[in-house]
Design an enzyme around this catalytic site. Sequence first.
Site, mmCIF file in Angstrom:
data_model
loop_
_atom_site.group_PDB
_atom_site.id
_atom_site.type_symbol
_atom_site.label_atom_id
_atom_site.label_comp_id
_atom_site.label_asym_id
_atom_site.label_seq_id
_atom_site.Cartn_x
_atom_site.Cartn_y
_atom_site.Cartn_z
ATOM 1 N N ALA A 48 -7.319 -78.778 -25.318
ATOM 2 C CA ALA A 48 -6.179 -79.087 -26.186
ATOM 3 C C ALA A 48 -6.584 -79.541 -27.609
ATOM 4 C CB ALA A 48 -5.290 -80.123 -25.493
ATOM 5 N N ASP A 237 -3.048 -81.611 -21.390
ATOM 6 C CA ASP A 237 -2.621 -80.653 -22.425
ATOM 7 C C ASP A 237 -1.302 -81.057 -23.061
ATOM 8 O OD1 ASP A 237 -4.550 -78.990 -20.639
ATOM 9 O OD2 ASP A 237 -4.397 -78.001 -22.586
HETATM 10 O O1 MRU Z 1 -7.266 -73.460 -20.451
HETATM 11 P P1 MRU Z 1 -8.124 -74.542 -21.039
HETATM 12 O O2 MRU Z 1 -9.569 -74.406 -20.701
HETATM 13 O O3 MRU Z 1 -7.878 -74.684 -22.537
HETATM 14 O O4 MRU Z 1 -7.596 -75.878 -20.353
HETATM 15 C C1 MRU Z 1 -8.147 -77.097 -20.751
HETATM 16 C C2 MRU Z 1 -7.675 -78.267 -19.980
HETATM 17 O O5 MRU Z 1 -6.848 -78.161 -19.106
HETATM 18 C C3 MRU Z 1 -8.216 -79.613 -20.410
HETATM 19 O O6 MRU Z 1 -8.286 -80.472 -19.323
HETATM 20 C C4 MRU Z 1 -7.283 -80.215 -21.464
HETATM 21 O O7 MRU Z 1 -7.059 -79.306 -22.512
HETATM 22 C C5 MRU Z 1 -7.815 -81.472 -22.028
HETATM 23 S S1 MRU Z 1 -9.179 -81.213 -23.105
HETATM 24 C C6 MRU Z 1 -9.672 -82.700 -23.750
#
Ligand code: MRU
Length: 351
Positions: A48, A237
Site C-alpha cells: 500500500a 491496505d
Molecule cells: O497485492 P499486494 O502485494 O500489493 O498486497 C500487499 C499487502 O496486502 C500488504 O500487506 C499491505 O499492502 C500492507 S504493506 C505495508
Amino acid sequence: MDLPTIQWTDKGIRIIDQTRLPRSRSYLILKSLSEIEEAIRSLRVRGAPAIGIAAAMGVAWHAGSGPENERERVLSLAREAIECLALTRPTAVNLFWALERMRILLEKVSGQSGPQIIAALRREALEILEEDRRVCRRIGQNGSALIPSRARILTHCNAGSLATADYGTALGVIYAAVEEGKHIEVFADETRPLLQGARLTAWELKERNIPVTLLCDSAAGSLLARGAVDCVITGADRIAANGDTANKVGTYPLSVLARKHGVPFYVAAPLSTVDLSLSSGDVIPIEERSPEEVTHMSGRPVAPEGIDVFNPAFDITPAENISAIITEAGIIRPPFLKGLSTALKQSKRKD
Ligand code: MRU
C-alpha cells in the site's frame, strides 16, 4: 540492509522489480506513464505505501515529460497521470491518498510557470517518500512495545521494506524490536497465489539475518494450535472507520484462528491507510485479479483448463478480531472508531 524500494532519478523512477525476487535483484527505470501504470498493475512495485509513493512520483514525472514545459500542457499531463494511476489498483487507499495530495498541490500551484509546477510536484512526491520513512520507523518503535523480549511472530504477505519506502509496517515492528535487542523468530505465510510471503518477506528477513520459517498458508492453523505463536502482525491496505481492515487475502482466516487460540492479532499501518469515509469493511472495494494467478505457477498450468476461479486479492478482517492497530500516532485499541478519528484529527492539526 540498504534496500530502497523506489527512488527518483534524473532518468526516471527507479524501482526494484519485485516480480523477479528472490531469483534476481534487478532494478527498472520507469520512464513513461504507461511503464509506471504497468509496474503498479503487475506488482513490480506493490504494498500500500509503496504504490502511493510510486503514483505520486508518476504524476510528477509525467507532468515534466512534455516536449515543452508550457503551463497548460504541464497541468494537463499531471491531471492525466492522476486519472490514469487511480485506475491501477482499487483496494489500497494509500494510492488515492497520495494522488489526492498531488491533486491538491497541483490546484494550489496551478498559477505558476510550467517548470515551477513540475518542481513543486517533484518536491511533494519526495516528501511523501520521506514521510513514509519517518512514519514507518515510528510505527516500528510504537509496535515494539507490544513485543516481549523473546517472541515468535506470524505474518502474512509482505508489509516490509519492499512494501514501503524502505522499512516496513508489520516488519518494521519486527525490525524495531530486533534493533532493541529482542530475540524474534518469524513465521512467514507463503501467501498464495503470488507468494509475497515466500518470495519477499522470507527474502527480506534472511537478508537481515532474522530467523524465519516459511509455511503454507494452510499450515497456520496447526502452528497456532500448537501454541507456537506469540502474536500475529500484518499490514493493511485500507482500514475503515470502525477498524475493519482490508489486507492480503488470507488475513481474515488468520485473524479467526488467532482469536480462537487466544493469540493477539495486530495490524500495523500508517494513518494514510485509514479511510474514515467508509464506515465499515463491507464497502471497501476488493480487487479481483486474473484467474491465471491461481491456475498457473511460473507460467505452467496447475489446474484444468477453463476452470472457474475466485481470485480476490484482499479480504476483510473484522475489527472484533483485531487486538490493536499500531500507527505512527501510537497504539490504538478497540473501540477503533474513536481512536482512529482522534489520531487522524490530531495528525491533521500538526500538518
Ligand atoms: O497485492 P499486494 O502485494 O500489493 O498486497 C500487499 C499487502 O496486502 C500488504 O500487506 C499491505 O499492502 C500492507 S504493506 C505495508
